[in-house]
Scaffold this motif. Structure first.
Motif: not given
Length: 323
Positions: A298-315
Motif C-alpha cells: 500500500h501507499h499509506l504513511a507508515t508508522l515509521r514515517e509518522a514517527l519521524e514527522v512527529q520527532e521534527v514537530v516536537e523539536a
C-alpha cells in the motif's frame, strides 16, 4: 474483487465524519463501515445526519470487536491505547496523527508494532493526492536546491474545527504545527529525504494556549528548507504553499503549479479546489486501508514515517522564542 473490509471508527468529530461519508459515498468497493463510537452526545446527532444507517455502538471495545480495521480519529492522548487494543484483538489500525502526545510513548508504540509486524498506517492524505502525484512528476526533472514552506491561518483553530477547540487550541495536544505543518513535513520527507532541524523559534501566548508563530530551518535529504507559519497572517481559514526551487509548488492543499515561461504560476490541467479534491483523496486512502488490512502493498504513511514527522514537530515546538 475481494470483499470490502469492515471498518470501525472511534472518534466522530469532523475527521470521523469526513472519512465515513467518503467510505459510504466513494469507497464501497474498499470498505464497509460497521460501527462508530464517540462518548460525546453531539456525535450522536452528527451521525444521525449521515445517510447509511451506520450504528453508534455502545463502546470502543464493541467497535473493535465488529471491525477488520479500526480508524482512530479521537484526540491524540487516546491514539496509542486504542491502537494497541485493536492490534491485540487482531485488527489493523488506521490512525490520525500525531501518534501520541508523548514522544517516548510514540517511539515505544512504533517499536512494538514493527517488531510484531502489525498492520498499521497513519492518515496523511498527501500519500493519495493527485496534486502530489503531479508534483512528483515535475520534481523528477529538477535537481532540488531549496524548499520554502509557508502556512498561515486567520484564527486557530480554524472555524470548522470549533467543536475540537478544547484540545486543538491547547499546547498539550493541539496547535497548527501538529495539525497542519505535519502534513507538509510528511510531503517533504517523501519527496526529498530524511528531515533534520537546524534552527527553530516559536511564539507562545500566555497560559497553555498553542503556538501562534514558528520559524524553522531544516534539511531534507541535504536540501535546505525554510518553514514559517503563523496565526493572523491571512484572511483565509488557512493558506499554504510548498515551493521547490521557486519552480514548482503545491498551493492551498490541492493546486499543483509550476512556473511558466513568462514567470507566472500555471496550474496543472486537472487541478481542483480542496473541497472537490478531498473525496478523490479519501477514496484512494481507503483503498490503501483495505490493501493494508489484507496484508497487501500500500501507499499509506507508515508508522515509521509518522514517527519521524512527529520527532521534527516536537523539536520545533520545544524551541523557545527568537532571541
Amino acid at each position: 474483487m475481494p470483499a470490502p473490509i469492515a471498518l470501525g471508527i472511534i472518534g466522530f468529530g469532523i475527521m470521523g465524519e469526513r472519512l465515513l461519508r467518503a467510505a459510504l459515498g466513494h469507497a464501497a468497493e474498499s470498505v464497509r463501515p460497521v460501527g462508530v463510537w464517540d462518548p460525546a452526545e453531539a456525535a450522536r446527532g452528527r451521525l444521525a445526519e449521515v445517510p447509511g444507517d451506520v450504528p453508534m455502538l455502545e463502546s470502543a471495545a464493541a467497535v473493535i470487536g465488529a471491525c477488520d480495521c479500526l480508524y482512530i480519529a479521537a484526540p491524540p492522548a487516546s491514539h496509542v491505547p486504542l491502537a494497541e487494543a485493536a492490534l491485540a484483538a487482531g485488527r489493523s489500525v488506521f490512525l490520525e496523527k500525531p501518534l501520541a502526545t508523548d514522544l517516548a510513548e510514540a517511539r515505544a508504540f512504533v517499536a512494538r508494532a514493527e517488531a510484531t509486524g502489525a498492520r498499521a498506517a497513519v492518515n496523511f492524505p498527501m500519500a493519495s493526492s493527485p496534486a502530489v502525484r503531479q508534483l512528483s512528476v515535475w520534481r523528477e526533472a529538477l535537481r532540488p536546491e531549496a524548499l520554502e514552506i509557508e502556512v498561515g491561518f486567520a484564527t486557530w483553530p480554524r472555524g470548522w474545527q470549533s467543536d475540537a477547540a478544547s484540545w486543538l487550541a491547547r499546547r498539550a495536544e493541539g496547535g497548527f504545527t501538529r495539525e497542519v505543518v505535519s502534513h507538509f513535513l510528511f510531503l517533504t520527507r517523501r519527496q526529498l529525504g530524511p528531515l533534520a532541524v537546524e534552527e527553530a523559534s516559536v511564539d507562545y501566548p500566555a497560559g497553555d494556549a498553542a503556538e501562534t508563530a514558528i520559524r524553522t530551518r531544516l534539511r531534507a535529504g541535504g536540501v535546505p528548507v525554510r518553514l514559517a507559519g503563523g496565526v493572523g497572517t491571512t484572511s483565509k481559514d488557512d493558506h499554504n504553499a510548498w515551493t521547490l526551487n521557486d519552480s514548482i509548488r503545491l498551493r492551498d492543499w490541492s493546486f499543483a503549479e509550476r512556473r511558466g515561461a513568462d514567470g507566472a504560476w500555471v496550474q496543472a490541467p486537472d487541478a481542483l479546489p480542496n473541497e472537490r479534491m478531498r473525496p478523490l483523496v479519501l477514496r484512494d486512502q481507503l483503498a490503501g486501508v483495505a490493501a493494508m488490512t489484507r496484508g497487501e502493498p500500500h501507499h499509506l504513511a507508515t508508522l515509521r514515517e509518522a514517527l519521524e514527522v512527529q520527532e521534527v514537530v516536537e523539536a520545533i515546538l520545544a524551541a523557545g522564542p527568537r532571541a
